[in-house]
Design an enzyme around this catalytic site. Structure first.
Site, short mmCIF file in Angstrom:
data_model
loop_
_atom_site.label_atom_id
_atom_site.label_comp_id
_atom_site.label_asym_id
_atom_site.label_seq_id
_atom_site.Cartn_x
_atom_site.Cartn_y
_atom_site.Cartn_z
N HIS A 226 0.72 -1.71 -0.76
CA HIS A 226 -0.32 0.23 -0.05
C HIS A 226 1.08 1.12 -0.02
CE1 HIS A 226 -3.23 2.67 0.49
NE2 HIS A 226 -3.92 2.14 2.32
N LYS A 265 7.68 -9.12 -6.23
CA LYS A 265 7.00 -7.65 -6.76
C LYS A 265 7.78 -6.33 -7.20
CE LYS A 265 2.51 -9.22 -6.03
NZ LYS A 265 2.84 -10.78 -5.59
N MET A 267 8.07 -2.46 -6.67
CA MET A 267 6.77 -1.91 -6.33
C MET A 267 7.02 -0.57 -7.32
SD MET A 267 6.81 -3.21 -3.31
CE MET A 267 6.74 -5.02 -3.49
N GLY A 268 5.80 -0.07 -6.80
CA GLY A 268 5.20 1.01 -7.87
C GLY A 268 4.29 0.76 -8.62
N PHE A 269 3.68 -0.72 -8.80
CA PHE A 269 3.47 -1.11 -10.24
C PHE A 269 2.57 -2.66 -9.78
CE2 PHE A 269 5.76 0.22 -14.00
CZ PHE A 269 7.28 0.58 -13.75
N HIS A 271 -2.23 -2.22 -9.23
CA HIS A 271 -3.49 -1.79 -8.61
C HIS A 271 -4.38 -2.44 -8.50
CE1 HIS A 271 -5.89 0.70 -7.22
NE2 HIS A 271 -5.00 1.72 -7.12
N ARG A 280 -3.17 8.29 -11.73
CA ARG A 280 -2.72 10.13 -11.20
C ARG A 280 -1.40 9.87 -11.47
NH1 ARG A 280 -3.95 6.91 -5.18
NH2 ARG A 280 -3.55 5.15 -6.34
N ASP A 324 2.99 5.59 -7.13
CA ASP A 324 3.79 5.48 -6.34
C ASP A 324 5.32 5.47 -6.91
OD1 ASP A 324 1.70 3.44 -3.29
OD2 ASP A 324 2.75 5.61 -2.99
N ARG A 349 -3.58 12.05 2.47
CA ARG A 349 -4.24 11.02 2.98
C ARG A 349 -5.23 11.36 4.26
NH1 ARG A 349 -5.48 6.67 0.29
NH2 ARG A 349 -4.88 7.46 -1.93
N ARG A 368 -19.21 -6.29 9.94
CA ARG A 368 -19.44 -6.98 10.89
C ARG A 368 -19.21 -8.29 9.37
NH1 ARG A 368 -18.27 -12.58 11.51
NH2 ARG A 368 -18.24 -13.18 13.52
C1 SDX Z 1 -1.39 2.02 -3.20
O1 SDX Z 1 -6.13 0.24 -3.33
C2 SDX Z 1 -5.97 1.89 -3.72
O2 SDX Z 1 -6.91 2.45 -4.41
C3 SDX Z 1 -4.45 1.79 -3.06
C4 SDX Z 1 -3.77 3.12 -2.97
C5 SDX Z 1 -4.48 4.41 -2.58
O3 SDX Z 1 -4.20 5.65 -3.39
O4 SDX Z 1 -4.91 4.50 -1.19
O5 SDX Z 1 -4.17 3.26 -5.14
C6 SDX Z 1 -2.38 3.47 -3.13
O6 SDX Z 1 -1.29 0.98 -2.79
C7 SDX Z 1 -0.92 1.77 -4.59
C8 SDX Z 1 -0.37 0.20 -4.74
C9 SDX Z 1 1.06 0.05 -4.08
N1 SDX Z 1 1.53 -1.09 -3.59
C10 SDX Z 1 2.40 -1.48 -4.48
O7 SDX Z 1 2.94 -0.73 -5.58
C11 SDX Z 1 2.89 -3.03 -4.16
C12 SDX Z 1 3.19 -3.72 -5.77
N2 SDX Z 1 2.01 -4.34 -6.12
C13 SDX Z 1 1.78 -5.26 -5.95
O8 SDX Z 1 1.74 -6.05 -4.74
C14 SDX Z 1 -0.27 -5.56 -6.24
O9 SDX Z 1 -0.11 -4.93 -7.56
C15 SDX Z 1 -1.01 -4.74 -5.63
C16 SDX Z 1 -1.10 -5.17 -4.41
C17 SDX Z 1 -1.35 -3.19 -5.86
C18 SDX Z 1 -2.43 -5.23 -6.17
O10 SDX Z 1 -3.05 -6.08 -5.62
P1 SDX Z 1 -3.72 -7.64 -6.34
O11 SDX Z 1 -5.11 -6.65 -7.04
O12 SDX Z 1 -3.47 -8.95 -5.23
O13 SDX Z 1 -2.91 -7.74 -7.73
P2 SDX Z 1 -3.22 -8.00 -9.16
O14 SDX Z 1 -4.67 -9.37 -8.92
O15 SDX Z 1 -3.70 -7.06 -9.46
O16 SDX Z 1 -1.99 -8.97 -9.75
C19 SDX Z 1 -2.36 -10.00 -10.49
C20 SDX Z 1 -0.89 -10.90 -10.56
C21 SDX Z 1 -0.59 -11.88 -9.00
O17 SDX Z 1 -0.41 -12.36 -9.21
P3 SDX Z 1 0.35 -12.78 -7.27
O18 SDX Z 1 1.42 -13.13 -7.56
O19 SDX Z 1 -0.49 -11.45 -6.49
O20 SDX Z 1 -0.43 -14.16 -6.78
O21 SDX Z 1 -0.34 -9.55 -11.55
C22 SDX Z 1 1.32 -10.08 -10.71
C23 SDX Z 1 1.00 -11.16 -9.97
O22 SDX Z 1 1.68 -12.11 -10.33
N3 SDX Z 1 1.94 -8.45 -10.32
C24 SDX Z 1 2.84 -7.82 -9.97
C25 SDX Z 1 2.62 -7.04 -9.26
N4 SDX Z 1 1.20 -6.97 -9.65
C26 SDX Z 1 0.68 -7.42 -10.04
N5 SDX Z 1 3.75 -8.89 -10.42
C27 SDX Z 1 4.92 -8.12 -10.04
N6 SDX Z 1 5.29 -6.67 -9.63
C28 SDX Z 1 3.97 -5.96 -9.05
N7 SDX Z 1 3.92 -4.79 -8.50
#
Ligand code: SDX
Length: 383
Positions: A226, A265, A267-269, A271, A280, A324, A349, A368
């Site tokens: 996050h 993962k 970071m910064g990629f 959503h 944004r 991010d 925020r 709940r």
């Molecule tokens: C913020 O929710 C919001 O609105 C948050 C926010 C806000 O303003 O409040 O926008 C701010 O938190 C932005 C997000 C910042 N976090 C990151 O940048 C961390 C890296 N991102 C990932 O951890 C992920 O993309 C998330 C946490 C942001 C989203 O998680 P999801 O929805 O569970 O991911 P997904 O279903 O889109 O991904 C599917 C697959 C993944 O499978 P899993 O490994 O999770 O089972 O796509 C791949 C991955 O295989 N993938 C990535 C990736 N994001 C998704 N692979 C590499 N790097 C990444 N960043």
């Protein structure tokens, strides 16, 4: 996976609409704060105007804005004990995470807020303004303590964004730095039921107080999935830059391939909602690059590297940057210490969190949800 999850991957409540809000709309095509689109706000509003919009629910008139700004300027200094404790922690617990120190500061502030236990709309608006106004001084006191310096007093003559930069550095920020910070605060202010906001709403739904809900939200935002991603994104770029500089045979593409193979993962990629890009990210990247071009040419290399990483992520994974990613490069170009990036996210925020906490209290039912049991079969203890 349970039967519920087999239908669609609903882990983490993915794709589940679990309530409604008048504060914000986040979807593939638009990001809207109370009826105003984010690009419009970033181009034409100030963070103070956006804060009023989120907290009060409408665009401020000239007089309303003047009163609001004057109120905030008068509230910029937290209780002396808050500054004393935060500044002292920099010396007594130098490894304490800045988000945990800010959480402590907000919790301490609640003990000195006469409205703390009053959940009425009027009291919560007062509490929201006090936190919005004083969080920059809390962030600054910790950072300056880490640098072995005394805290500076908040400057009532500056804009909110300029005062935040002043509290951090003790230097009067320039025009472009102030503008870039102001835009970043607008972009970070609100995002409907993201994890930290939803945390705040769950805590508020038990009839707990605003400060308790905000402390919970700070804890949620800290995580690198996050808000913590802005710091982690810059750390990742610095790793790529260092590794490819030390090993001239290692290309950025090869670094990324290795990361993909390690299933890291990046970071910064990505959503949870935006699958075609975060509205944004482009806005902040352009302002950050403008800052680098006008004020810190040596920082342009971070934007060149960022563009290369972004291109590879898109071409190989079809994954876009979120807000991010450009935040890391932008704040780094501005000389802001990396560990303060997510606390600055809090400084913005806090407006969205408080708007949602007030909305929850205004029409509340305890949150709940249900759980499907997938544990052991029933047994007798004396068998
Ligand atoms: C913020 O929710 C919001 O609105 C948050 C926010 C806000 O303003 O409040 O926008 C701010 O938190 C932005 C997000 C910042 N976090 C990151 O940048 C961390 C890296 N991102 C990932 O951890 C992920 O993309 C998330 C946490 C942001 C989203 O998680 P999801 O929805 O569970 O991911 P997904 O279903 O889109 O991904 C599917 C697959 C993944 O499978 P899993 O490994 O999770 O089972 O796509 C791949 C991955 O295989 N993938 C990535 C990736 N994001 C998704 N692979 C590499 N790097 C990444 N960043």
């Amino acid at each position: 996976m349970s039967s519920i999850q087999k239908a669609a991957d609903t882990r983490g409540l993915a794709g589940q609409t679990i309530g409604d809000t008048k504060v914000c709309s986040v979807n593939q095509t638009q990001l809207i704060y109370r009826g105003y689109e984010i690009a419009d706000l970033a181009a034409n509003a100030t963070f103070e105007e956006v804060s009023f919009l989120l907290l009060e629910g409408h665009k401020p008139s000239t007089d309303e804005l003047a009163r609001f700004e004057a109120e905030l300027r008068d509230m910029r200094e937290p209780h002396p004990e808050v500054i004393k404790v935060i500044h002292g922690l920099a010396r007594s617990a130098p490894n304490a995470h800045p988000m945990n120190v800010l959480r402590t500061g907000i919790s301490l502030a609640s003990h000195h807020d006469p409205d703390c236990e009053d959940n009425s709309a009027e009291a919560e608006l007062r509490k929201s303004k006090r936190l919005l106004a004083s969080i920059p001084a809390m962030i600054g006191a910790h950072q300056r303590g880490l640098e072995g310096k005394d805290p500076v007093s908040a400057d009532p003559s500056m804009s909110h964004a300029a005062n935040l930069l002043w509290c951090l550095s003790g230097e009067t920020p320039g025009e472009i730095a102030t503008k870039v910070m102001d835009v970043s605060l607008i972009l970070y202010a609100e995002h409907d039921f993201n994890a930290s906001t939803f945390t705040g709403r769950v805590i508020a739904s038990t009839n707990s107080d605003l400060h308790s809900a905000v402390c919970g939200a700070v804890g949620a935002l800290k995580g690198n999935l996050h808000g913590g991603a802005n710091e982690a994104a810059m750390d990742m770029l610095r790793d790529i830059m260092d590794d490819t500089t030390q090993d001239s045979d290692l290309t950025v593409g090869a670094w990324m391939t290795r990361a993909f193979e390690e299933k890291r993962k990046l970071m910064g990629f990505g959503h949870r909602v935006y699958k075609n890009g975060d509205h944004r990210a482009g806005i902040l990247r352009d302002w950050g690059l403008r800052y680098a071009n006008e004020e810190n040419a040596s920082a342009k290399k971070w934007f060149d590297l960022g563009d290369e990483v972004q291109q590879i992520m898109f071409e190989q994974k079809n994954i876009h940057p979120n807000v991010d990613f450009p935040c890391g490069m932008t704040y780094y170009s501005m000389g802001i210490p990396v560990p303060q990036y997510t606390p600055i996210f809090v400084a913005s925020r806090i407006t969205g969190w408080c708007a949602h906490i007030m909305e929850q209290h205004a029409n509340n039912r305890i949150i709940r949800p249900l759980a499907e049991y997938t544990g052991p079969e029933l047994s007798n203890w004396n068998d």
